[in-house]
Design a protein around this motif. Structure first.
Motif, PDB file in Angstrom:
ATOM      1  N   LEU A   7       0.823  -1.212   0.000  1.00  0.00           N
ATOM      2  CA  LEU A   7       0.000   0.000   0.000  1.00  0.00           C
ATOM      3  C   LEU A   7       0.856   1.261   0.000  1.00  0.00           C
ATOM      4  O   LEU A   7       0.483   2.269  -0.608  1.00  0.00           O
ATOM      5  CB  LEU A   7      -0.946  -0.001   1.200  1.00  0.00           C
ATOM      6  CG  LEU A   7      -2.095  -0.994   1.107  1.00  0.00           C
ATOM      7  CD1 LEU A   7      -2.866  -1.054   2.423  1.00  0.00           C
ATOM      8  CD2 LEU A   7      -3.026  -0.635  -0.034  1.00  0.00           C
ATOM      9  N   SER A   8       1.998   1.226   0.670  1.00  0.00           N
ATOM     10  CA  SER A   8       2.895   2.389   0.675  1.00  0.00           C
ATOM     11  C   SER A   8       3.434   2.667  -0.721  1.00  0.00           C
ATOM     12  O   SER A   8       3.496   3.817  -1.156  1.00  0.00           O
ATOM     13  CB  SER A   8       4.065   2.155   1.634  1.00  0.00           C
ATOM     14  OG  SER A   8       3.610   2.093   2.958  1.00  0.00           O
ATOM     15  N   ILE A   9       3.804   1.608  -1.432  1.00  0.00           N
ATOM     16  CA  ILE A   9       4.314   1.778  -2.794  1.00  0.00           C
ATOM     17  C   ILE A   9       3.214   2.297  -3.720  1.00  0.00           C
ATOM     18  O   ILE A   9       3.456   3.189  -4.542  1.00  0.00           O
ATOM     19  CB  ILE A   9       4.898   0.451  -3.315  1.00  0.00           C
ATOM     20  CG1 ILE A   9       6.180   0.138  -2.541  1.00  0.00           C
ATOM     21  CG2 ILE A   9       5.167   0.503  -4.807  1.00  0.00           C
ATOM     22  CD1 ILE A   9       6.717  -1.258  -2.767  1.00  0.00           C
ATOM     23  N   LEU A  10       2.011   1.775  -3.565  1.00  0.00           N
ATOM     24  CA  LEU A  10       0.906   2.200  -4.418  1.00  0.00           C
ATOM     25  C   LEU A  10       0.454   3.632  -4.138  1.00  0.00           C
ATOM     26  O   LEU A  10      -0.151   4.269  -4.995  1.00  0.00           O
ATOM     27  CB  LEU A  10      -0.284   1.245  -4.269  1.00  0.00           C
ATOM     28  CG  LEU A  10      -0.057  -0.176  -4.795  1.00  0.00           C
ATOM     29  CD1 LEU A  10      -1.269  -1.044  -4.495  1.00  0.00           C
ATOM     30  CD2 LEU A  10       0.255  -0.161  -6.280  1.00  0.00           C
ATOM     31  N   ALA A  43       2.481   6.128  -3.542  1.00  0.00           N
ATOM     32  CA  ALA A  43       3.690   6.927  -3.749  1.00  0.00           C
ATOM     33  C   ALA A  43       4.616   6.905  -2.542  1.00  0.00           C
ATOM     34  O   ALA A  43       5.383   7.826  -2.318  1.00  0.00           O
ATOM     35  CB  ALA A  43       3.338   8.357  -4.152  1.00  0.00           C
ATOM     36  N   PHE A  44       4.567   5.863  -1.718  1.00  0.00           N
ATOM     37  CA  PHE A  44       5.487   5.576  -0.626  1.00  0.00           C
ATOM     38  C   PHE A  44       5.443   6.581   0.528  1.00  0.00           C
ATOM     39  O   PHE A  44       5.500   6.216   1.677  1.00  0.00           O
ATOM     40  CB  PHE A  44       6.923   5.449  -1.163  1.00  0.00           C
ATOM     41  CG  PHE A  44       7.852   4.771  -0.212  1.00  0.00           C
ATOM     42  CD1 PHE A  44       7.706   3.438   0.080  1.00  0.00           C
ATOM     43  CD2 PHE A  44       8.867   5.474   0.396  1.00  0.00           C
ATOM     44  CE1 PHE A  44       8.565   2.794   0.960  1.00  0.00           C
ATOM     45  CE2 PHE A  44       9.734   4.841   1.275  1.00  0.00           C
ATOM     46  CZ  PHE A  44       9.579   3.499   1.554  1.00  0.00           C
ATOM     47  N   PHE A  45       5.336   7.859   0.223  1.00  0.00           N
ATOM     48  CA  PHE A  45       5.372   8.900   1.250  1.00  0.00           C
ATOM     49  C   PHE A  45       4.223   8.778   2.242  1.00  0.00           C
ATOM     50  O   PHE A  45       4.420   8.929   3.448  1.00  0.00           O
ATOM     51  CB  PHE A  45       5.359  10.280   0.577  1.00  0.00           C
ATOM     52  CG  PHE A  45       5.576  11.414   1.522  1.00  0.00           C
ATOM     53  CD1 PHE A  45       6.808  11.613   2.109  1.00  0.00           C
ATOM     54  CD2 PHE A  45       4.545  12.278   1.833  1.00  0.00           C
ATOM     55  CE1 PHE A  45       7.012  12.659   2.986  1.00  0.00           C
ATOM     56  CE2 PHE A  45       4.737  13.321   2.709  1.00  0.00           C
ATOM     57  CZ  PHE A  45       5.979  13.514   3.279  1.00  0.00           C
ATOM     58  N   GLY A  46       3.020   8.482   1.761  1.00  0.00           N
ATOM     59  CA  GLY A  46       1.849   8.372   2.639  1.00  0.00           C
ATOM     60  C   GLY A  46       1.983   7.242   3.645  1.00  0.00           C
ATOM     61  O   GLY A  46       1.610   7.385   4.809  1.00  0.00           O
ATOM     62  N   GLY A  47       2.522   6.109   3.225  1.00  0.00           N
ATOM     63  CA  GLY A  47       2.708   4.977   4.125  1.00  0.00           C
ATOM     64  C   GLY A  47       3.709   5.264   5.230  1.00  0.00           C
ATOM     65  O   GLY A  47       3.530   4.844   6.368  1.00  0.00           O
ATOM     66  N   ILE A  48       4.765   5.993   4.894  1.00  0.00           N
ATOM     67  CA  ILE A  48       5.778   6.346   5.899  1.00  0.00           C
ATOM     68  C   ILE A  48       5.191   7.304   6.924  1.00  0.00           C
ATOM     69  O   ILE A  48       5.379   7.125   8.130  1.00  0.00           O
ATOM     70  CB  ILE A  48       7.021   6.957   5.224  1.00  0.00           C
ATOM     71  CG1 ILE A  48       7.745   5.880   4.400  1.00  0.00           C
ATOM     72  CG2 ILE A  48       7.964   7.554   6.263  1.00  0.00           C
ATOM     73  CD1 ILE A  48       8.883   6.407   3.584  1.00  0.00           C
TER      74      ILE A  48
END
Length: 69
Positions: free
Chosen positions: A39-42, A44-49
């Motif tokens: 889900l973080s990769i989908l 754009a990674f920033f949201g998951g972090i």
């Protein structure tokens, strides 16, 4: 007995957030970590972090819930 969400101290890789979520829902924490990574990769990674950091700050530690040291 009431279930409580907490950061796990035994299923911990970074802060114990995924381990705690896995214990709460009685799911293997590895599946939670894998889903979180995908889900973080989908997103754009920033949201998951950012979401992980917020969860690590908000969710209490296991010893705070269970009264252990």
């Amino acid at each position: 007995m009431e279930k409580k969400l907490y950061k796990s101290k035994k299923n911990k890789m970074i802060a114990g957030v995924c381990g705690g979520i896995g214990e709460y829902f009685n799911i293997d924490p590895t599946l939670i970590r894998l889903a979180w990574a995908i889900l973080s990769i989908l997103t754009a990674f920033f949201g998951g972090i950012i979401l992980y950091i917020v969860a690590a700050i908000i969710i209490p530690n296991e010893y705070q819930i269970k009264g252990e040291d």
